[in-house]
Scaffold this active site. Sequence first.
Site, PDB file in Angstrom:
ATOM      1  N   GLY A  92      48.136  30.969  35.640  1.00  0.00           N
ATOM      2  CA  GLY A  92      49.538  30.584  35.498  1.00  0.00           C
ATOM      3  C   GLY A  92      49.955  30.817  34.065  1.00  0.00           C
ATOM      4  O   GLY A  92      49.647  31.859  33.495  1.00  0.00           O
ATOM      5  N   SER A 124      42.434  34.256  35.097  1.00  0.00           N
ATOM      6  CA  SER A 124      43.662  34.472  34.351  1.00  0.00           C
ATOM      7  C   SER A 124      43.758  33.475  33.186  1.00  0.00           C
ATOM      8  O   SER A 124      42.928  33.491  32.298  1.00  0.00           O
ATOM      9  CB  SER A 124      44.859  34.386  35.297  1.00  0.00           C
ATOM     10  OG  SER A 124      46.042  34.817  34.681  1.00  0.00           O
ATOM     11  N   ALA A 125      44.737  32.580  33.192  1.00  0.00           N
ATOM     12  CA  ALA A 125      44.859  31.591  32.122  1.00  0.00           C
ATOM     13  C   ALA A 125      43.592  30.738  32.009  1.00  0.00           C
ATOM     14  O   ALA A 125      43.176  30.359  30.917  1.00  0.00           O
ATOM     15  CB  ALA A 125      46.067  30.692  32.366  1.00  0.00           C
ATOM     16  N   HIS A 161      43.684  40.445  32.881  1.00  0.00           N
ATOM     17  CA  HIS A 161      44.701  41.367  33.417  1.00  0.00           C
ATOM     18  C   HIS A 161      44.845  42.618  32.536  1.00  0.00           C
ATOM     19  O   HIS A 161      45.910  43.243  32.518  1.00  0.00           O
ATOM     20  CB  HIS A 161      46.087  40.701  33.521  1.00  0.00           C
ATOM     21  CG  HIS A 161      46.146  39.500  34.409  1.00  0.00           C
ATOM     22  ND1 HIS A 161      46.182  39.585  35.784  1.00  0.00           N
ATOM     23  CD2 HIS A 161      46.186  38.175  34.105  1.00  0.00           C
ATOM     24  CE1 HIS A 161      46.254  38.364  36.290  1.00  0.00           C
ATOM     25  NE2 HIS A 161      46.243  37.491  35.298  1.00  0.00           N
ATOM     26  N   GLU A 196      41.744  43.519  36.382  1.00  0.00           N
ATOM     27  CA  GLU A 196      41.817  42.766  37.632  1.00  0.00           C
ATOM     28  C   GLU A 196      40.733  43.258  38.591  1.00  0.00           C
ATOM     29  O   GLU A 196      40.523  44.453  38.747  1.00  0.00           O
ATOM     30  CB  GLU A 196      43.200  42.921  38.254  1.00  0.00           C
ATOM     31  CG  GLU A 196      44.284  42.252  37.428  1.00  0.00           C
ATOM     32  CD  GLU A 196      45.661  42.369  38.048  1.00  0.00           C
ATOM     33  OE1 GLU A 196      45.805  43.098  39.052  1.00  0.00           O
ATOM     34  OE2 GLU A 196      46.598  41.739  37.527  1.00  0.00           O
TER      35      GLU A 196
END
Length: 237
Positions: A92, A124-125, A161, A196
């Site tokens: 997020g 991700s985060a 990413h 990814e």
Amino acid sequence: MYMNALLLSASKEGNTEYLEHALPIISEFLADRTIVNAVFIPFAGVTISYGEYTTKVKQALASLPFSIKGIHEFNDYQQALKDADVIIVGGGNTFELLNQLYNHDLLDVIQQSVERHTYYIGWSAGSNIAGQSIKTTNDMPIVQPQSFTALNLVPFQLNPHYTDFQPPDHNGETRQMRIEEFMVLNPLATIVGIQEGSALQLNGHSLSLKGNKDAFIFKSGGKTIVQPQQDLSELLK
């Protein structure tokens, strides 16, 4: 210090379902665990409620030996993390994620739990905060955490990413150009860009690249390509 962490670039790869591509990687990572009490941290989810985010992750990981509860479901956040077998941190907005971790005084608790052999899984985060700081995130700073200093589970910067793609007629900076700016002002830093579908897996003094895509190491103004399954343990020194 023996720590176990799985740092996924993203929750999806291409047109796959949510966390579908990650299932075999997570399953391998947890191969020596039979009963898993997992606490999920949904703080990065800004446009989705914590409850909805937790349910989404539970459904995606239903085939794995997880008993997952969202950290917001506990009265004592710190104790919940201390009791967990696995800490899971979703993606997020990285700034809001770190902001909430600071607000609830959870950074030290997570660090100490992982040092005591609690497994850590992020994407991700959730992966970005496992590095030294969040200065190489791709996210917009929608809030200002009290510091950019992160968990430092690995002694370098992460860029989940990562992509070299630049849309036609797009004149903004590429990801590589942004990282090059960072290297100019932080000449001693190492940054690992993970695409990814891939992940970094930390097991004690061993670090390797999982998945079937290359990663990229940025250091001293240069860029090195890392092949899938390559040993990256040198980066831990």
